[in-house]
Scaffold this motif. Structure first.
Motif, PDB file in Angstrom:
ATOM      1  N   LEU A 290      52.125 -43.989 -20.625  1.00  0.00           N
ATOM      2  CA  LEU A 290      51.397 -43.259 -21.022  1.00  0.00           C
ATOM      3  C   LEU A 290      50.785 -44.123 -22.229  1.00  0.00           C
ATOM      4  CD1 LEU A 290      52.581 -40.474 -19.025  1.00  0.00           C
ATOM      5  CD2 LEU A 290      49.978 -40.322 -19.019  1.00  0.00           C
ATOM      6  N   LEU A 291      49.754 -45.338 -22.203  1.00  0.00           N
ATOM      7  CA  LEU A 291      49.139 -45.290 -23.674  1.00  0.00           C
ATOM      8  C   LEU A 291      48.408 -44.730 -23.904  1.00  0.00           C
ATOM      9  CD1 LEU A 291      49.834 -49.447 -23.486  1.00  0.00           C
ATOM     10  CD2 LEU A 291      51.201 -47.544 -23.917  1.00  0.00           C
ATOM     11  N   GLY A 292      48.148 -44.091 -25.704  1.00  0.00           N
ATOM     12  CA  GLY A 292      47.590 -43.186 -25.810  1.00  0.00           C
ATOM     13  C   GLY A 292      45.619 -43.528 -25.574  1.00  0.00           C
ATOM     14  N   ASP A 293      45.713 -44.926 -26.129  1.00  0.00           N
ATOM     15  CA  ASP A 293      44.080 -45.630 -26.347  1.00  0.00           C
ATOM     16  C   ASP A 293      43.743 -45.360 -24.929  1.00  0.00           C
ATOM     17  OD1 ASP A 293      44.827 -45.662 -28.915  1.00  0.00           O
ATOM     18  OD2 ASP A 293      45.313 -48.527 -28.165  1.00  0.00           O
ATOM     19  N   ASP A 294      44.504 -45.444 -23.279  1.00  0.00           N
ATOM     20  CA  ASP A 294      43.625 -45.327 -22.196  1.00  0.00           C
ATOM     21  C   ASP A 294      43.606 -44.051 -22.211  1.00  0.00           C
ATOM     22  OD1 ASP A 294      43.222 -48.143 -21.996  1.00  0.00           O
ATOM     23  OD2 ASP A 294      44.639 -48.215 -21.298  1.00  0.00           O
ATOM     24  N   LEU A 295      42.187 -43.810 -22.061  1.00  0.00           N
ATOM     25  CA  LEU A 295      41.786 -42.481 -21.526  1.00  0.00           C
ATOM     26  C   LEU A 295      41.270 -43.070 -19.354  1.00  0.00           C
ATOM     27  CD1 LEU A 295      40.266 -40.328 -23.873  1.00  0.00           C
ATOM     28  CD2 LEU A 295      42.495 -40.766 -23.386  1.00  0.00           C
ATOM     29  N   ILE A 296      41.962 -42.024 -18.560  1.00  0.00           N
ATOM     30  CA  ILE A 296      42.154 -42.045 -17.421  1.00  0.00           C
ATOM     31  C   ILE A 296      41.043 -40.736 -17.269  1.00  0.00           C
ATOM     32  CG2 ILE A 296      43.083 -42.216 -15.261  1.00  0.00           C
ATOM     33  CD1 ILE A 296      43.158 -44.856 -16.665  1.00  0.00           C
ATOM     34  N   ASP A 297      39.674 -40.383 -16.348  1.00  0.00           N
ATOM     35  CA  ASP A 297      38.667 -39.559 -15.773  1.00  0.00           C
ATOM     36  C   ASP A 297      40.067 -38.663 -15.522  1.00  0.00           C
ATOM     37  OD1 ASP A 297      37.483 -37.956 -14.551  1.00  0.00           O
ATOM     38  OD2 ASP A 297      35.575 -38.983 -16.371  1.00  0.00           O
ATOM     39  N   ALA A 298      39.961 -37.258 -14.833  1.00  0.00           N
ATOM     40  CA  ALA A 298      41.090 -36.584 -14.429  1.00  0.00           C
ATOM     41  C   ALA A 298      40.505 -36.376 -13.503  1.00  0.00           C
ATOM     42  CB  ALA A 298      40.537 -35.270 -15.602  1.00  0.00           C
ATOM     43  N   ARG A 299      39.331 -36.852 -12.674  1.00  0.00           N
ATOM     44  CA  ARG A 299      39.229 -36.627 -11.760  1.00  0.00           C
ATOM     45  C   ARG A 299      39.721 -38.030 -10.728  1.00  0.00           C
ATOM     46  NH1 ARG A 299      32.456 -37.005 -13.083  1.00  0.00           N
ATOM     47  NH2 ARG A 299      33.843 -37.772 -14.613  1.00  0.00           N
ATOM     48  N   ASP A 300      40.470 -39.169 -11.555  1.00  0.00           N
ATOM     49  CA  ASP A 300      40.330 -40.063 -10.695  1.00  0.00           C
ATOM     50  C   ASP A 300      42.127 -39.922 -11.110  1.00  0.00           C
ATOM     51  OD1 ASP A 300      38.213 -41.749 -10.204  1.00  0.00           O
ATOM     52  OD2 ASP A 300      37.953 -41.833 -12.545  1.00  0.00           O
ATOM     53  N   ALA A 301      43.284 -39.474 -10.126  1.00  0.00           N
ATOM     54  CA  ALA A 301      44.477 -39.418 -10.233  1.00  0.00           C
ATOM     55  C   ALA A 301      45.325 -40.860  -9.737  1.00  0.00           C
ATOM     56  CB  ALA A 301      44.899 -38.731  -8.825  1.00  0.00           C
ATOM     57  N   LEU A 302      45.240 -41.924 -11.298  1.00  0.00           N
ATOM     58  CA  LEU A 302      46.040 -42.681 -10.560  1.00  0.00           C
ATOM     59  C   LEU A 302      47.474 -42.738 -11.099  1.00  0.00           C
ATOM     60  CD1 LEU A 302      46.304 -45.978 -10.538  1.00  0.00           C
ATOM     61  CD2 LEU A 302      45.857 -45.708 -13.647  1.00  0.00           C
ATOM     62  N   LEU A 303      47.995 -41.694 -12.464  1.00  0.00           N
ATOM     63  CA  LEU A 303      49.055 -41.353 -12.324  1.00  0.00           C
ATOM     64  C   LEU A 303      49.684 -40.598 -11.030  1.00  0.00           C
ATOM     65  CD1 LEU A 303      51.523 -41.844 -14.026  1.00  0.00           C
ATOM     66  CD2 LEU A 303      51.169 -39.683 -15.385  1.00  0.00           C
ATOM     67  N   GLN A 304      49.764 -39.518 -10.347  1.00  0.00           N
ATOM     68  CA  GLN A 304      49.866 -39.546  -9.476  1.00  0.00           C
ATOM     69  C   GLN A 304      50.619 -40.839  -8.179  1.00  0.00           C
ATOM     70  OE1 GLN A 304      47.771 -37.542 -10.639  1.00  0.00           O
ATOM     71  NE2 GLN A 304      47.114 -35.992 -10.027  1.00  0.00           N
ATOM     72  N   ARG A 305      48.930 -41.479  -8.402  1.00  0.00           N
ATOM     73  CA  ARG A 305      48.819 -42.629  -7.349  1.00  0.00           C
ATOM     74  C   ARG A 305      50.207 -43.383  -7.584  1.00  0.00           C
ATOM     75  NH1 ARG A 305      49.251 -43.970  -2.085  1.00  0.00           N
ATOM     76  NH2 ARG A 305      48.707 -46.525  -1.903  1.00  0.00           N
ATOM     77  N   MET A 306      50.304 -43.912  -8.729  1.00  0.00           N
ATOM     78  CA  MET A 306      51.849 -44.754  -9.079  1.00  0.00           C
ATOM     79  C   MET A 306      52.934 -44.301  -9.039  1.00  0.00           C
ATOM     80  SD  MET A 306      50.310 -45.736 -12.627  1.00  0.00           S
ATOM     81  CE  MET A 306      51.047 -47.120 -13.084  1.00  0.00           C
ATOM     82  N   ILE A 307      53.030 -42.861  -9.066  1.00  0.00           N
ATOM     83  CA  ILE A 307      54.016 -42.035  -8.515  1.00  0.00           C
ATOM     84  C   ILE A 307      54.715 -42.348  -7.080  1.00  0.00           C
ATOM     85  CG2 ILE A 307      55.573 -40.102  -8.260  1.00  0.00           C
ATOM     86  CD1 ILE A 307      54.039 -39.295 -11.391  1.00  0.00           C
ATOM     87  N   GLU A 308      53.490 -41.769  -6.283  1.00  0.00           N
ATOM     88  CA  GLU A 308      53.764 -41.991  -5.019  1.00  0.00           C
ATOM     89  C   GLU A 308      53.982 -43.211  -4.243  1.00  0.00           C
ATOM     90  OE1 GLU A 308      49.729 -41.312  -2.965  1.00  0.00           O
ATOM     91  OE2 GLU A 308      49.907 -39.238  -4.097  1.00  0.00           O
ATOM     92  N   VAL A 309      54.006 -44.596  -5.163  1.00  0.00           N
ATOM     93  CA  VAL A 309      54.255 -45.932  -4.311  1.00  0.00           C
ATOM     94  C   VAL A 309      55.467 -46.177  -5.208  1.00  0.00           C
ATOM     95  CG1 VAL A 309      53.962 -47.921  -5.481  1.00  0.00           C
ATOM     96  CG2 VAL A 309      51.603 -46.491  -5.208  1.00  0.00           C
ATOM     97  N   GLN A 310      56.468 -45.154  -6.231  1.00  0.00           N
ATOM     98  CA  GLN A 310      58.116 -45.407  -6.893  1.00  0.00           C
ATOM     99  C   GLN A 310      58.039 -45.039  -5.877  1.00  0.00           C
ATOM    100  OE1 GLN A 310      59.777 -43.891  -8.658  1.00  0.00           O
ATOM    101  NE2 GLN A 310      61.309 -45.228  -9.267  1.00  0.00           N
ATOM    102  N   GLU A 311      57.983 -43.524  -5.432  1.00  0.00           N
ATOM    103  CA  GLU A 311      58.852 -43.135  -4.299  1.00  0.00           C
ATOM    104  C   GLU A 311      58.506 -43.724  -3.566  1.00  0.00           C
ATOM    105  OE1 GLU A 311      56.993 -38.991  -4.564  1.00  0.00           O
ATOM    106  OE2 GLU A 311      57.884 -38.555  -6.617  1.00  0.00           O
TER     107      GLU A 311
END
Length: 300
Positions: A133-154
């Protein structure tokens, strides 16, 4: 058929940059500690990792970054003072950052690029897939981007990168992906990557933003990757090799993100992020929005 892959538990946050775009504020203060409303930007990033189930966090730091470690550590003197005052609200906020995750730190001795920073995480990560996770990019807590990426990787294995469609005239600011559609509307297969191409040479308008879920084979490639654009070891160059040869570390997929993202590495976007997040706060929003409307009406 859904495949079985190791569960991701570790997050890596590169935070060794000098923050030159925010000088002189960052002369003595790490850019990651600049406040976004009333929390430093880096805390939002750690909270995102924890929300995705990653409570083992390694931060890649550098010289003059000690305040990052202090922020996520206990401050017994401050906690004691707040406790004596009976200020339970502020005490809870102070303790929140130190209770978020199991934090680890390693220094990137030489500023040799994002790829080198990720390589510094190899001893901690080992042979497990991991998130960056790069510190310059803030993703709104209501948008579950990282969770979705983990699902795709799994589901698919390999590596997953976050992509966002940008205007053609902005693509030169980003890494750019060669993509092919998949059965999922928000997932693409990545066939190649180009670091900051000219608009005329860009293979698409899909820009790489600061979230990655990486197969550990990336470390083998980074060790052999020569400095690229800017004389730095580029993570994009290593991902390009993975995308072209799936036998090394599996395929590379992209999750196309259409949610709320705040780029706190840019001064204008940093200010916009503060305004947006303040407007949406229950404790600050109503009064702040009223003032903002009045300010715009009177001054603009």
């Amino acid at each position: 058929m859904t495949l079985s892959h190791p569960r991701i538990s570790k997050a890596v946050i590169p935070a060794a940059g000098l923050g030159t775009r925010f000088l002189p504020a960052t002369k003595a203060t790490p850019k990651e500690m600049l406040p976004v409303v009333d929390k430093p930007a880096i805390q939002y990033v750690v909270e995102e990792a924890v929300s995705a189930g990653l409570d083992d966090v390694l931060m890649i730091t550098g010289r003059n970054k000690r305040p990052l470690e202090d922020h996520f550590d206990r401050n017994y003197e401050l906690e004691s003072a707040l406790q004596k005052k009976g200020d339970a609200g502020r005490l809870a906020k102070v303790q929140e950052s130190s209770d978020l995750a199991t934090m680890h730190y390693v220094r990137q001795g030489d500023p040799r690029g994002l790829g080198h920073a990720v390589l510094c995480a190899a001893p901690h990560v080992g042979h497990e897939p991991f998130a960056v996770l790069l510190g310059d990019d803030l993703i709104d807590a209501r948008d579950a981007l990282l969770q979705r990426m983990i699902e795709v990787q799994e589901q698919h294995g390999g590596s997953v990168i976050a992509l966002m469609e940008v205007a053609p005239e902005q693509i030169h600011l980003y890494g750019c992906a060669v993509v092919a559609e998949t059965e999922d509307s928000d997932v693409v297969k990545v066939g190649g990557l180009v670091e900051k191409p000219d608009a005329a040479d860009a293979p698409s308008n899909y820009a790489v933003i600061g979230r990655y879920v990486l197969d550990p084979h990336i470390f083998e490639i980074l060790r052999k990757t020569e400095p690229g654009r800017g004389g730095e070891i580029q993570l994009t160059d290593a991902l390009q090799q993975l995308a072209q040869d799936e036998t090394v570390g599996g395929p590379v997929h992209g999750v196309v993100f259409k949610g709320r993202r705040y780029d706190t590495g840019d001064r204008g976007d940093y200010l916009r992020a503060i305004v947006r997040l303040a407007c949406e706060r229950e404790d600050l929003g109503p009064e702040f929005r009223t003032w903002l409307r009045s300010f715009v009406a009177e001054e603009m």
